[in-house]
Design a protein around this motif. Sequence first.
Motif, PDB file in Angstrom:
ATOM      1  N   LEU A   1       0.896  -1.187  -0.037  1.00 37.76           N
ATOM      2  CA  LEU A   1      -0.059  -0.052  -0.018  1.00 37.76           C
ATOM      3  C   LEU A   1       0.830   1.095  -0.001  1.00 37.76           C
ATOM      4  O   LEU A   1       1.988   1.131   0.323  1.00 37.76           O
TER       5      LEU A   1
ATOM      6  N   LEU B   1      -5.444   7.062   1.400  1.00 39.14           N
ATOM      7  CA  LEU B   1      -5.092   5.724   1.137  1.00 39.14           C
ATOM      8  C   LEU B   1      -6.063   5.138  -0.256  1.00 39.14           C
ATOM      9  O   LEU B   1      -5.517   4.731  -0.894  1.00 39.14           O
TER      10      LEU B   1
ATOM     11  N   ALA C   1      -4.593   4.180  -3.403  1.00 37.36           N
ATOM     12  CA  ALA C   1      -4.345   2.676  -3.620  1.00 37.36           C
ATOM     13  C   ALA C   1      -5.328   2.134  -4.823  1.00 37.36           C
ATOM     14  O   ALA C   1      -4.828   1.252  -5.650  1.00 37.36           O
TER      15      ALA C   1
ATOM     16  N   GLU D   1      -3.646   2.316  -8.009  1.00 40.67           N
ATOM     17  CA  GLU D   1      -2.038   1.459  -8.462  1.00 40.67           C
ATOM     18  C   GLU D   1      -2.832   0.007  -8.236  1.00 40.67           C
ATOM     19  O   GLU D   1      -2.396  -0.791  -9.254  1.00 40.67           O
TER      20      GLU D   1
ATOM     21  N   VAL E   1     -10.847   0.468   0.799  1.00 41.67           N
ATOM     22  CA  VAL E   1     -10.345   0.258  -0.508  1.00 41.67           C
ATOM     23  C   VAL E   1     -11.038  -0.912  -1.362  1.00 41.67           C
ATOM     24  O   VAL E   1     -11.197  -0.802  -2.565  1.00 41.67           O
TER      25      VAL E   1
END
Lengths: 251, 251
Positions: free
Chosen positions: A82, A123, A127, A130, A157
Amino acid sequence: MHFTSEQRFDDGVLEREFTLGEIPGILWTPASRPEPGAAPAPTPLILIGHPPLGLRRMYPRLAGRARYYAAEFGFAAATVELPGSGDRPRRPELEEARAELRRVLAAGEPVTGGIVDALILPLVEQAVPELRAALDALLALPGIDGPVGYEGGVISVGVRLALVEPRIRAAGLFAGSFVPAVMFEEARRVTVPLHVLLQWDDEGNDRQAALDLFDAFGSTEKTLHANMGGHTGVPAFELEPGARFFARHLR
Amino acid sequence: MHFTSEQRFDDGVLEREFTLGEIPGILWTPASRPEPGAAPAPTPLILIGHPPLGLRRMYPRLAGRARYYAAEFGFAAATVELPGSGDRPRRPELEEARAELRRVLAAGEPVTGGIVDALILPLVEQAVPELRAALDALLALPGIDGPVGYEGGVISVGVRLALVEPRIRAAGLFAGSFVPAVMFEEARRVTVPLHVLLQWDDEGNDRQAALDLFDAFGSTEKTLHANMGGHTGVPAFELEPGARFFARHLR
């Protein structure tokens, strides 16, 4: 994507560490077992999420699940570090949010929505793109066909990824972290089948919020498995129903 | 115990109807499959409970589960008619309580604790001793060894039985009926491993009460599986984890 190490285990599973740009990750693939005379079955991919504690620290739990999926169910499985975790550069705003969380918990003060947003939303914002780029790279490899399941935390997430990434066909989520209010709205728009794990006595988790989030999901197939014990106490017997959930929806 | 009919299915499972005094019941036993040269494994018994709708009406669902347990897991399974149900003599006080429940539901009035007590407690008081007597008779048959698991509704019957009957080593309960307040107290003293099914959108069930009851149980191993849908909509994929729960605790 560059592979940096590989090892093959007795069960035939191949584990490879890789880097994707600056992001480290691990990929597990099953031994190929073509039936004589038959076309090989497609290999789905399980993308395994985890709390932002660093891949090295999480390795035993991640590898245990991934190798089970590969050896017993013929799935490929992969995980990536992460943002701001493990060997990746720190992100000052996440460090500040975690320091503030530790301070209010130590002082016995309430964890406000503002703290949760500061902790989780940056985050999620970094994330999810990605993870989608990792999917592009992983699904381009020979022997990994998809479709894709996401499993694990950080639950926000997973919610965002399930909402925006059409290659995610099923999600196994772990209700064990703070959830920003905006994620409840996003959850209402999630429609993929869900398998949600809840640890009933999770110290750092608001049980009612977890039940409310489960209720909020728009999916017509969603299952909650709640077990006794704290955050890290998910019983070993939950591994198999989780894998069977993915087998139902990815094959 | 008198057997009144029997049939053997293609999967080797033997289904026998019986009467125990005035109480009808059904027993399913697996085909004997002794390993060459090995002593046969003990055969646990699953006692299958059901709502008070009559064995004939419940037969397809009961037989589906029982035959799966027998054929796939080598368990014996049995069920008996509840007091006042099916072909058994009506019980006026239960009929009155059900009429009163229908009346308040039709009138949109609240279902009071008094109505719930009148509906459930007489059933528990009579059914539990009958189930214990059935266990005596069933465990005296050749080829049924125990230990015993209880599964199904009425959940208050399962709570009381798990509390008072030491031969019950695990219980798979269905959170789908009204629960008298006193049963929450009894639940706190239940310690056997539990596997609880909850239908999230059950029309006649108070979801929060079901979650509170799950929380109340004293058992250190308890698992809740919640799925979408109404009272009779338990997904077929829940059959296997339920059987594996019993296999973990009865073998």
